[in-house]
Design a protein around this motif. Sequence first.
Motif, PDB file in Angstrom:
ATOM      1  N   SER A 132       8.226   5.145  -4.151  1.00 19.12           N
ATOM      2  CA  SER A 132       7.393   4.387  -5.082  1.00 19.12           C
ATOM      3  C   SER A 132       7.931   2.980  -5.294  1.00 19.12           C
ATOM      4  O   SER A 132       7.186   2.062  -5.643  1.00 19.12           O
ATOM      5  CB  SER A 132       7.304   5.113  -6.422  1.00 19.12           C
ATOM      6  OG  SER A 132       8.608   5.312  -6.960  1.00 19.12           O
ATOM      7  N   THR A 182       0.828  -1.200   0.000  1.00 19.62           N
ATOM      8  CA  THR A 182       0.000   0.000   0.000  1.00 19.62           C
ATOM      9  C   THR A 182       0.864   1.251   0.000  1.00 19.62           C
ATOM     10  O   THR A 182       1.377   1.654   1.054  1.00 19.62           O
ATOM     11  CB  THR A 182      -0.932   0.006   1.235  1.00 19.62           C
ATOM     12  OG1 THR A 182      -1.561  -1.267   1.369  1.00 19.62           O
ATOM     13  CG2 THR A 182      -1.981   1.098   1.119  1.00 19.62           C
ATOM     14  N   PRO A 183       1.048   1.899  -1.155  1.00 15.37           N
ATOM     15  CA  PRO A 183       1.871   3.111  -1.203  1.00 15.37           C
ATOM     16  C   PRO A 183       1.394   4.198  -0.239  1.00 15.37           C
ATOM     17  O   PRO A 183       2.209   4.911   0.357  1.00 15.37           O
ATOM     18  CB  PRO A 183       1.743   3.561  -2.665  1.00 15.37           C
ATOM     19  CG  PRO A 183       1.441   2.307  -3.422  1.00 15.37           C
ATOM     20  CD  PRO A 183       0.585   1.485  -2.504  1.00 15.37           C
ATOM     21  N   LYS A 184       0.070   4.325  -0.082  1.00 12.59           N
ATOM     22  CA  LYS A 184      -0.455   5.350   0.818  1.00 12.59           C
ATOM     23  C   LYS A 184      -0.020   5.074   2.267  1.00 12.59           C
ATOM     24  O   LYS A 184       0.361   5.999   3.003  1.00 12.59           O
ATOM     25  CB  LYS A 184      -1.986   5.392   0.729  1.00 12.59           C
ATOM     26  CG  LYS A 184      -2.616   6.514   1.533  1.00 12.59           C
ATOM     27  CD  LYS A 184      -4.123   6.559   1.343  1.00 12.59           C
ATOM     28  CE  LYS A 184      -4.479   6.979  -0.073  1.00 12.59           C
ATOM     29  NZ  LYS A 184      -5.947   7.173  -0.214  1.00 12.59           N
ATOM     30  N   PHE A 185      -0.064   3.801   2.689  1.00 11.58           N
ATOM     31  CA  PHE A 185       0.396   3.445   4.031  1.00 11.58           C
ATOM     32  C   PHE A 185       1.876   3.792   4.178  1.00 11.58           C
ATOM     33  O   PHE A 185       2.302   4.351   5.192  1.00 11.58           O
ATOM     34  CB  PHE A 185       0.174   1.947   4.280  1.00 11.58           C
ATOM     35  CG  PHE A 185       0.665   1.458   5.619  1.00 11.58           C
ATOM     36  CD1 PHE A 185      -0.161   1.474   6.726  1.00 11.58           C
ATOM     37  CD2 PHE A 185       1.965   0.981   5.769  1.00 11.58           C
ATOM     38  CE1 PHE A 185       0.282   1.020   7.960  1.00 11.58           C
ATOM     39  CE2 PHE A 185       2.428   0.527   6.996  1.00 11.58           C
ATOM     40  CZ  PHE A 185       1.581   0.548   8.099  1.00 11.58           C
ATOM     41  N   ARG A 186       2.659   3.468   3.168  1.00 11.17           N
ATOM     42  CA  ARG A 186       4.101   3.723   3.205  1.00 11.17           C
ATOM     43  C   ARG A 186       4.377   5.226   3.317  1.00 11.17           C
ATOM     44  O   ARG A 186       5.173   5.667   4.149  1.00 11.17           O
ATOM     45  CB  ARG A 186       4.740   3.139   1.942  1.00 11.17           C
ATOM     46  CG  ARG A 186       6.233   3.102   1.941  1.00 11.17           C
ATOM     47  CD  ARG A 186       6.742   2.163   0.861  1.00 11.17           C
ATOM     48  NE  ARG A 186       6.282   2.512  -0.486  1.00 11.17           N
ATOM     49  CZ  ARG A 186       5.507   1.734  -1.233  1.00 11.17           C
ATOM     50  NH1 ARG A 186       5.087   0.570  -0.762  1.00 11.17           N
ATOM     51  NH2 ARG A 186       5.154   2.105  -2.453  1.00 11.17           N
ATOM     52  N   ASP A 187       3.684   6.016   2.489  1.00 17.60           N
ATOM     53  CA  ASP A 187       3.910   7.457   2.492  1.00 17.60           C
ATOM     54  C   ASP A 187       3.444   8.114   3.787  1.00 17.60           C
ATOM     55  O   ASP A 187       3.978   9.151   4.181  1.00 17.60           O
ATOM     56  CB  ASP A 187       3.175   8.099   1.301  1.00 17.60           C
ATOM     57  CG  ASP A 187       3.761   7.673  -0.034  1.00 17.60           C
ATOM     58  OD1 ASP A 187       4.912   7.191  -0.038  1.00 17.60           O
ATOM     59  OD2 ASP A 187       3.064   7.804  -1.061  1.00 17.60           O
ATOM     60  N   HIS A 188       2.452   7.516   4.441  1.00 16.50           N
ATOM     61  CA  HIS A 188       1.903   8.115   5.660  1.00 16.50           C
ATOM     62  C   HIS A 188       2.653   7.689   6.919  1.00 16.50           C
ATOM     63  O   HIS A 188       2.380   8.224   7.993  1.00 16.50           O
ATOM     64  CB  HIS A 188       0.421   7.736   5.807  1.00 16.50           C
ATOM     65  CG  HIS A 188      -0.452   8.364   4.776  1.00 16.50           C
ATOM     66  ND1 HIS A 188      -1.812   8.107   4.677  1.00 16.50           N
ATOM     67  CD2 HIS A 188      -0.175   9.242   3.778  1.00 16.50           C
ATOM     68  CE1 HIS A 188      -2.310   8.801   3.659  1.00 16.50           C
ATOM     69  NE2 HIS A 188      -1.340   9.483   3.106  1.00 16.50           N
ATOM     70  N   GLY A 235       8.537  10.558  -1.724  1.00 21.79           N
ATOM     71  CA  GLY A 235       8.000   9.270  -1.315  1.00 21.79           C
ATOM     72  C   GLY A 235       8.850   8.117  -1.814  1.00 21.79           C
ATOM     73  O   GLY A 235       9.935   8.298  -2.383  1.00 21.79           O
ATOM     74  N   THR A 249      -2.239  13.933   6.861  1.00 26.66           N
ATOM     75  CA  THR A 249      -1.823  12.526   6.789  1.00 26.66           C
ATOM     76  C   THR A 249      -0.413  12.337   7.315  1.00 26.66           C
ATOM     77  O   THR A 249       0.095  11.226   7.302  1.00 26.66           O
ATOM     78  CB  THR A 249      -1.886  12.022   5.335  1.00 26.66           C
ATOM     79  OG1 THR A 249      -1.060  12.860   4.511  1.00 26.66           O
ATOM     80  CG2 THR A 249      -3.308  12.053   4.808  1.00 26.66           C
ATOM     81  N   SER A 250       0.224  13.418   7.751  1.00 23.71           N
ATOM     82  CA  SER A 250       1.581  13.295   8.281  1.00 23.71           C
ATOM     83  C   SER A 250       1.555  12.568   9.608  1.00 23.71           C
ATOM     84  O   SER A 250       0.778  12.919  10.511  1.00 23.71           O
ATOM     85  CB  SER A 250       2.201  14.677   8.476  1.00 23.71           C
ATOM     86  OG  SER A 250       3.394  14.582   9.250  1.00 23.71           O
ATOM     87  N   GLN A 260       8.745   8.790   5.962  1.00 25.32           N
ATOM     88  CA  GLN A 260       8.924   9.898   5.027  1.00 25.32           C
ATOM     89  C   GLN A 260      10.394  10.301   4.921  1.00 25.32           C
ATOM     90  O   GLN A 260      10.782  11.387   5.356  1.00 25.32           O
ATOM     91  CB  GLN A 260       8.071  11.091   5.463  1.00 25.32           C
ATOM     92  CG  GLN A 260       6.575  10.773   5.550  1.00 25.32           C
ATOM     93  CD  GLN A 260       5.765  11.934   6.086  1.00 25.32           C
ATOM     94  OE1 GLN A 260       6.200  12.660   6.970  1.00 25.32           O
ATOM     95  NE2 GLN A 260       4.566  12.101   5.551  1.00 25.32           N
TER      96      GLN A 260
END
Length: 511
Positions: free
Chosen positions: A61, A45-51, A59, A343-344, A54
Motif C-alpha cells: 500500500s 495504481t495500487p491494482k497494477f502494483r498488486d497484479h 500487498g 489477476t495473478s 507480489q
Amino acid sequence: MILAPMVDQSEFAWRMLTRSFMSPESSENLLAYTPMLHARMFTETPKFRDHHFQPTRSGLSSPPKAEDPLPDLYLDGHPEIDRPLFVQFCANSPDELLEAARYVEPFCDAVDLNLGCPQGIARKGNYGAFLQEDWDLIYKLINKLHLNLDVPVTAKMRILESKEKTLEYANMILSAGASLITVHGRQREQKGHKTGLADWSVLRYLRANLPPDVVIFANGNILRHDDIFSCLEETGADGVMSAEGNLYDPTIFAKPPPIGHEGQEYWRGRDGKGGYRMDAVFRRYMDILYKHVLEKPPPTRPPLFLPSDPQPDAPPTTANESAQNEGDDQPPAKRQKRDKKSTSPNLLAIQPHLFHLLRPLITKHIDIRDALARSRAGDIPAFEHVLQLVESAVKDGLLDYDSDPAKYEDSSIPDAKEQEANLDKDESSVATVKACKRPWWVCQPYVRPLPKEALENGSLTLSKKDRRMLEEERATEKVRCEQGRKSEREELDERDGMERGEVVRDGMVAG
C-alpha cells in the motif's frame, strides 16, 4: 547466467521453473530479472502494483520503511527461493522512477532501468530505447536512483549506429551511477522480422575500451546452452543474458545430463542430440504453480512414460468409454465451474508460456493447440487437460522414434560447410535450424528467418526508401568485392583496432 526481463513473461513461477533445472549451487548463481514494470503506473495504481509484483501477501500500500518488519513474505524477491533478483522499470521521470523503486527496494538486489525496449508502445510512451536521444534525461534517471537508493542501479541498453557512439553512450550511463550495464547487441530498429543477428563485435569493443572493473552483461544470439560460453569467450563479457531462448527452452541454463544418465525427463537420440521432454517441463511448471501460487499439493501423477516400460495389454473398450473418449479433446473447464477471473501474474502467463514451450508439438498436433487456445487464466483443470494431451502425444512420439529413428534424421538440410559454400552466412539460417532442430517433443529454440530470408519469403516488406537503400548497399558491396576490397564492416573494425571474431552461427536470435 542471467534470465532476462521480459514483459509479462519473466514472472516468479517462470523464474522458479528455470532455476529448478539447475543444480542448487548454480541456481543460486542465476541472476533473474522481473518483467519490465511501468514506473508511473506502479506508483499511481495500487491494482497494477498488486497484479505485477507480489512480495507480501498484504500487498504494497506504501513503500516499506527500513525499520518495519516484513512478516508476510510471499513470492517476488523471497530471500530463500527468488534471489538474486533485479527489478526492472521503464520510466521518463526521475521522481516517478525513484518512488517506484522505493516500493521494491527491500525485495531485490538492484533496480534496473530499461533503455532497450524497441516496441511501438515504448515510442508512444517515450521510454525504453526511445530515450536514447535524450542523454541528459537518462543521466538524471540513473543518478536519481544512485544517490537515493540503498541497492545498486543498473541499466539495459541497445547498441547505437557505431561502436564509438555506443562506447560514449555506455560511459555516460556508467558516469550517472550505474553499477553495471547489460548490452543488447542489436540496434533499436532490429525487431520482429528485422531482428537479424546481434553484433558481438560491438560488445567486444566495449569490453576492450571500458575500465576492467566495469561489469558488462551480453544479450543476444543465445539459443542453446553452448552459446552462453561461446558468447563469454567472444565478447569478454562478465555474464550472458537469455530472453527468447529461455522462453522456448527454460532449461537453457542447465547442463545436459551425462550420457547414460538421462532419466525420465531428458531425451537423447542415437545421434547424440537431446533435450528435456516437453511433458516433463510442463509437469514441473504446473507443480510449481500448485506449490507456490495456489499453495496446495499437486495431483498425484504416474511416472513419465519411457519406451522401455512394459506395455500393458489394452483393455476392451466399452461403448460408454468410447463415447467419453470422443469428447476428450474438450477441456474439463467446459464441464466444471471456473474460478473467478485470475489477476495473478503467474496464472495470467501460463497460456503464452505454453504456446512458446510447446511450439513444435502444437504445430504437429492441432487438437492440442486448440485445447490450449481454449484454456483461460486461472482455469487449472483446463491446463491439466492440455498436459494429459501432451503426455499422450509425447508417448506416441517416443514409440514412433523407437520403431523408426531414421524418420527423424533429416538429411535434406545442408550442413554448415555446404551452406557456407553456397550462401553468405549472414543471409541464411539453414545451418542454424539444422543444428538446433530436435524431434517435436523436445524443448528447442525457435530460429527466426534472417531479414533477407524474410524478404524473400514475403513475411517482410520494405518501404520504397528502404528498398532503394538496400539496392544501393548491395551495389556498393558488389563493387568492393569486384575490386578485392574489404567490406565496410571489416574496414570499420580495422579503424577501431579490433579483429573481427567469427560470430557463432548457431546462436542467432534470442533476446
